[in-house]
Design a protein around this motif. Structure first.
Motif, PDB file in Angstrom:
ATOM      1  N   LEU A 111      34.310 -52.264  51.914  1.00  0.00           N
ATOM      2  CA  LEU A 111      34.485 -53.600  52.614  1.00  0.00           C
ATOM      3  C   LEU A 111      33.368 -53.895  53.551  1.00  0.00           C
ATOM      4  O   LEU A 111      33.101 -54.790  53.696  1.00  0.00           O
ATOM      5  CB  LEU A 111      35.934 -53.353  53.264  1.00  0.00           C
ATOM      6  N   ASP A 112      33.267 -52.845  54.390  1.00  0.00           N
ATOM      7  CA  ASP A 112      32.047 -52.982  55.524  1.00  0.00           C
ATOM      8  C   ASP A 112      30.776 -53.244  54.862  1.00  0.00           C
ATOM      9  O   ASP A 112      30.107 -54.061  55.590  1.00  0.00           O
ATOM     10  CB  ASP A 112      32.019 -51.536  56.507  1.00  0.00           C
ATOM     11  N   GLU A 113      30.280 -52.445  53.781  1.00  0.00           N
ATOM     12  CA  GLU A 113      28.951 -52.782  53.072  1.00  0.00           C
ATOM     13  C   GLU A 113      29.030 -54.273  52.621  1.00  0.00           C
ATOM     14  O   GLU A 113      28.048 -55.025  52.869  1.00  0.00           O
ATOM     15  CB  GLU A 113      28.984 -51.726  51.901  1.00  0.00           C
ATOM     16  N   LYS A 114      29.890 -54.568  51.808  1.00  0.00           N
ATOM     17  CA  LYS A 114      30.141 -55.843  51.208  1.00  0.00           C
ATOM     18  C   LYS A 114      30.017 -57.018  52.476  1.00  0.00           C
ATOM     19  O   LYS A 114      29.433 -58.177  52.470  1.00  0.00           O
ATOM     20  CB  LYS A 114      31.075 -56.136  50.470  1.00  0.00           C
ATOM     21  N   GLN A 141      28.623 -65.881  46.467  1.00  0.00           N
ATOM     22  CA  GLN A 141      29.866 -66.278  45.991  1.00  0.00           C
ATOM     23  C   GLN A 141      30.599 -65.127  45.393  1.00  0.00           C
ATOM     24  O   GLN A 141      31.874 -65.153  45.800  1.00  0.00           O
ATOM     25  CB  GLN A 141      29.639 -67.436  44.866  1.00  0.00           C
ATOM     26  N   GLN A 142      30.285 -64.294  44.862  1.00  0.00           N
ATOM     27  CA  GLN A 142      30.751 -63.181  44.175  1.00  0.00           C
ATOM     28  C   GLN A 142      31.203 -62.383  45.254  1.00  0.00           C
ATOM     29  O   GLN A 142      32.197 -61.597  45.386  1.00  0.00           O
ATOM     30  CB  GLN A 142      29.996 -62.490  43.340  1.00  0.00           C
ATOM     31  N   LEU A 143      30.375 -62.019  46.396  1.00  0.00           N
ATOM     32  CA  LEU A 143      30.749 -61.332  47.585  1.00  0.00           C
ATOM     33  C   LEU A 143      32.177 -61.576  48.370  1.00  0.00           C
ATOM     34  O   LEU A 143      33.014 -60.937  48.606  1.00  0.00           O
ATOM     35  CB  LEU A 143      29.649 -61.161  48.882  1.00  0.00           C
ATOM     36  N   GLU A 144      32.219 -63.052  48.287  1.00  0.00           N
ATOM     37  CA  GLU A 144      33.576 -63.860  48.996  1.00  0.00           C
ATOM     38  C   GLU A 144      34.702 -63.343  48.150  1.00  0.00           C
ATOM     39  O   GLU A 144      35.800 -63.014  48.818  1.00  0.00           O
ATOM     40  CB  GLU A 144      33.397 -65.345  49.071  1.00  0.00           C
ATOM     41  N   LYS A 145      34.482 -63.307  46.962  1.00  0.00           N
ATOM     42  CA  LYS A 145      35.826 -62.895  45.862  1.00  0.00           C
ATOM     43  C   LYS A 145      35.828 -61.265  45.903  1.00  0.00           C
ATOM     44  O   LYS A 145      37.153 -60.910  46.055  1.00  0.00           O
ATOM     45  CB  LYS A 145      35.203 -63.421  44.370  1.00  0.00           C
ATOM     46  N   ASP A 146      34.822 -60.575  45.992  1.00  0.00           N
ATOM     47  CA  ASP A 146      35.084 -58.898  45.954  1.00  0.00           C
ATOM     48  C   ASP A 146      35.893 -58.753  47.507  1.00  0.00           C
ATOM     49  O   ASP A 146      36.682 -57.923  47.557  1.00  0.00           O
ATOM     50  CB  ASP A 146      33.857 -58.396  46.164  1.00  0.00           C
ATOM     51  N   ILE A 147      35.401 -59.577  48.621  1.00  0.00           N
ATOM     52  CA  ILE A 147      35.840 -59.213  49.904  1.00  0.00           C
ATOM     53  C   ILE A 147      37.332 -59.501  49.966  1.00  0.00           C
ATOM     54  O   ILE A 147      38.175 -58.729  50.463  1.00  0.00           O
ATOM     55  CB  ILE A 147      35.006 -60.007  51.188  1.00  0.00           C
ATOM     56  N   ALA A 148      37.796 -60.540  49.381  1.00  0.00           N
ATOM     57  CA  ALA A 148      39.038 -61.314  49.468  1.00  0.00           C
ATOM     58  C   ALA A 148      39.875 -60.056  48.665  1.00  0.00           C
ATOM     59  O   ALA A 148      41.362 -59.704  49.062  1.00  0.00           O
ATOM     60  CB  ALA A 148      39.433 -62.321  48.673  1.00  0.00           C
ATOM     61  N   ALA A 149      39.372 -59.845  47.480  1.00  0.00           N
ATOM     62  CA  ALA A 149      40.017 -58.759  46.621  1.00  0.00           C
ATOM     63  C   ALA A 149      40.272 -57.520  47.203  1.00  0.00           C
ATOM     64  O   ALA A 149      41.458 -56.875  47.272  1.00  0.00           O
ATOM     65  CB  ALA A 149      39.373 -58.517  45.411  1.00  0.00           C
ATOM     66  N   LEU A 150      39.070 -56.800  47.990  1.00  0.00           N
ATOM     67  CA  LEU A 150      39.149 -55.746  48.500  1.00  0.00           C
ATOM     68  C   LEU A 150      40.308 -55.672  49.984  1.00  0.00           C
ATOM     69  O   LEU A 150      41.064 -54.772  50.264  1.00  0.00           O
ATOM     70  CB  LEU A 150      37.890 -55.060  49.128  1.00  0.00           C
ATOM     71  N   GLU A 151      40.470 -56.714  50.610  1.00  0.00           N
ATOM     72  CA  GLU A 151      41.258 -56.928  51.729  1.00  0.00           C
ATOM     73  C   GLU A 151      42.784 -56.883  51.267  1.00  0.00           C
ATOM     74  O   GLU A 151      43.450 -56.645  51.937  1.00  0.00           O
ATOM     75  CB  GLU A 151      40.968 -58.152  52.320  1.00  0.00           C
ATOM     76  N   ALA A 152      42.945 -57.636  50.100  1.00  0.00           N
ATOM     77  CA  ALA A 152      44.253 -57.562  49.496  1.00  0.00           C
ATOM     78  C   ALA A 152      44.783 -56.172  49.110  1.00  0.00           C
ATOM     79  O   ALA A 152      45.833 -55.749  49.117  1.00  0.00           O
ATOM     80  CB  ALA A 152      44.246 -58.453  48.226  1.00  0.00           C
ATOM     81  N   GLU A 153      43.779 -55.666  48.429  1.00  0.00           N
ATOM     82  CA  GLU A 153      44.055 -54.090  48.237  1.00  0.00           C
ATOM     83  C   GLU A 153      44.299 -53.199  49.195  1.00  0.00           C
ATOM     84  O   GLU A 153      45.164 -52.227  49.240  1.00  0.00           O
ATOM     85  CB  GLU A 153      42.846 -53.422  47.338  1.00  0.00           C
TER      86      GLU A 153
END
Length: 608
Positions: A593-596, A549-561
């Motif tokens: 982003l790739d790692e996550k 669940q945390q990864l989904e949030k992190d990936i969305a935040a990184l993509e936005a950044e």
């Protein structure tokens, strides 16, 4: 250091067609072991230069010198064969030699040409190109000259060809739009730009960096010349009769300065962003569709997929696995055997197909596009005329008033692309759009699709293009096996390699049962690979579920950044310090982003 042995030396070569000058006084050489990529815009003479080198085309002036007794193998864009001869006989270099016949069979098999007795006339254009490629490779020439060798190859074949060309001390000159292929195979890039040739001693990534340096230096040189030109022009206008003989050198220098000051560097077109594209929330739904041809060829079986709004999907897979058949069913050109495809009411398809390249040869380029529409509505009161759209895709005003029959193969495909976009679709379906397009046009198309506010499906073997454009893949594996993958092509290949590696590790070193925990033989459902018993999938632990669940949030935040950084870097208001900071952050962000994403994919394979 060993001295390079020159295989080919070209000096002061000039070629024109009537008033059209393709290149003027260009010089370059190719030494033994060099792998050279040739880059130029469509219509500027890439294929013509290769034809000149192969002796099939004449030239105006200059010298072409090959090393004595050099054996040259040439792959043309559109090879011709006797339609009645067999595939094996078309490989005319085997001459009955058993070793060469064996080699021919091996290479043809790698290129997925398996029926060696089939008449050439029964093969498709793509299959014939592959036989021609095999023919060139079988002969093992000293110098390979290849015109678009990756066209009509699937991703598996392209990766095989990369390895083949990298083995040994092969020497080659090739034209290709495949930028990963250029990066991994070529050690030298030569570019024809504005009728002049430039040489870069490195791969494609090195070329990009040094080309930008060259353009920046040239731009600075022109700016300095413009400043000095104003001063010298004033001097030239003052009492011309009073200038003595001693000032003649200054007068000559003035005319050279004037030529430089009036030089122009072709600026990249600004990114074309359309905002006046509306598409509803319902796009299309594949409701358990099945399709096969006879009993042997299964394209899909009970396939379900609900396409999301604004999705940019890539479709990959080997030739013959059903990619184009799927597109034709989606567009209503072919019906599934079972199930149905439900299309949303607001969807307007724009289809770029392999068969759609048909024009009136006597029509002017601009009229081909104007027959569809006079302008495109970009929204917010902005309009783009037919001429402006053509110019965005690098058709100069002069070229727009040329007749279609004068266009090169790449220019025709570019024109066809413009006719598709001119219809203002909100859902683009592109079947192999990159074949024969030059690299600059590909960059413009990539940017257009990244900014496109509708939906996109792309079938392509161009890995670089797919990585830039798509965020989701359908992988056609054959026999109706279709993998739904949330990522781009490189991420998929990384995942696939890791999966294979894990599988090999498990087969070589089976994981023992944890110490102190035996197998519960009382419950067959819990057995792990007993005597044919069912295998129970491991369920995700509570900790893994939280991580997922945390990864989904992190990936969305990184993509936005990432999106924010890319938009800022494309703007003009950022300070030098900010540009430096952002340029350093972007590669680190991509790595993160790739790692996550890879970890997310690992966890997604576990039962939730």
């Amino acid at each position: 250091m060993a001295k390079e042995i020159p295989y080919l030396d070209v000096q002061n070569l000039t070629k024109s067609f009537g008033a059209l000058m393709l290149f003027e006084g260009i010089s370059f050489s190719i030494a033994e072991g060099q792998k050279v990529g040739l880059i130029a815009k469509n219509g500027t003479g890439k294929s013509t230069l290769l034809s000149i080198l192969s002796g099939k085309e004449g030239y105006d002036s200059g010298d072409i010198v090959f090393k004595n007794d050099l054996r040259v193998g040439m792959l043309e864009q559109s090879p011709l064969f006797d339609p009645d001869e067999s595939v094996l006989d078309a490989c005319f270099n085997h001459q009955g030699d058993p070793e060469k016949v064996l080699k021919a069979k091996q290479i043809l098999t790698q290129l997925k040409i398996r029926d060696l007795q089939q008449p050439m006339g029964q093969l498709s254009g793509g299959q014939q190109k592959r036989v021609a490629l095999a023919n060139v490779l079988i002969t093992e020439p000293d110098l390979l000259i290849l015109d678009e060798p990756t066209n009509h190859l699937d991703l598996e074949m392209i990766e095989w060809l990369e390895g083949f060309l990298n083995r040994g001390n092969k020497t080659l000159l090739m034209v290709t739009h495949d930028r990963y292929f250029l990066d991994r195979v070529c050690s030298v890039i030569i570019e024809i730009d504005d009728r002049t040739i430039y040489t870069y001693r490195g791969n494609y990534s090195y070329y990009l960096e040094k080309r930008q340096e060259r353009i920046d230096n040239r731009r600075a040189e022109i700016a300095r010349a413009n400043n000095l030109y104003r001063t010298e022009l004033e001097w030239m206008r003052r009492m011309p009769q009073a200038r003595g003989h001693k000032a003649k050198y200054r007068e000559d220098a003035f005319y050279e300065l004037e030529r430089l000051a009036k030089a122009r560097i072709e600026e990249r077109a600004i990114r074309l962003k359309a905002s006046n594209v509306y598409i509803g929330s319902k796009i299309f739904e594949c409701q358990y569709i099945s399709k096969s041809f006879g009993d042997d060829v299964v394209i899909m079986k009970d396939f379900y997929y609900n396409f999301s709004r604004f999705e940019k999907m890539g479709i990959v897979g080997n030739n013959g696995t059903g990619k184009s058949t799927f597109l034709k069913m989606l567009l209503g050109e072919m019906q599934p055997d079972d199930g149905r495809i439900v299309i949303g009411d607001t969807v307007r398809f724009g289809y770029f197909s392999q068969e759609g390249l048909k024009f009136d040869e006597q029509q002017k380029v601009i009229d081909v596009v104007r027959d569809i529409a006079e302008y495109v509505d970009l929204g917010s009161g902005r309009h783009l005329s037919a001429s402006q759209l053509l110019q965005h895709f690098l058709f100069t005003p002069e070229q727009q008033h040329n007749y279609v029959y004068k266009l090169s193969g790449g220019e025709r495909r570019k024109l066809y692309l413009c006719t598709v976009l001119m219809r203002q679709p909100n859902f683009l379906v592109l079947d192999e759009p990159t074949n024969d397009l030059d690299i600059v046009t590909l960059q413009i198309l990539e940017e257009y699709l990244q900014d496109f506010p509708g939906c996109v499906i792309v079938v392509s073997h161009d890995r670089y293009f797919m990585d830039k454009v798509v965020d989701h893949l359908l992988v056609f594996r054959g026999n109706g096996d279709i993998k739904d993958f949330p990522g781009n092509y490189t991420q998929y290949r990384d995942w696939e390699r890791q999966t294979q590696k894990n599988l090999q590790t498990q087969q070589t070193h089976p994981r023992p049962h944890p110490k102190g925990r035996g197998v519960n033989t009382s419950s067959p459902a819990s057995q792990e690979g007993g005597d044919g018993g069912p295998v129970k999938r491991r369920r995700m632990t509570y900790k893994e579920r939280l991580e997922f669940q945390q990864l989904e949030k992190d990936i969305a935040a990184l993509e936005a950044e990432k999106k924010q950084l890319e938009e800022a870097l494309c703007g003009t208001v950022t300070s030098v310090d900010e540009i430096t900071r952002m340029s350093k952050r972007l590669p680190a962000l991509n790595d993160e982003l790739d790692e996550k994403s890879m970890r997310w994919l690992e966890l997604s394979e576990i039962e939730h």
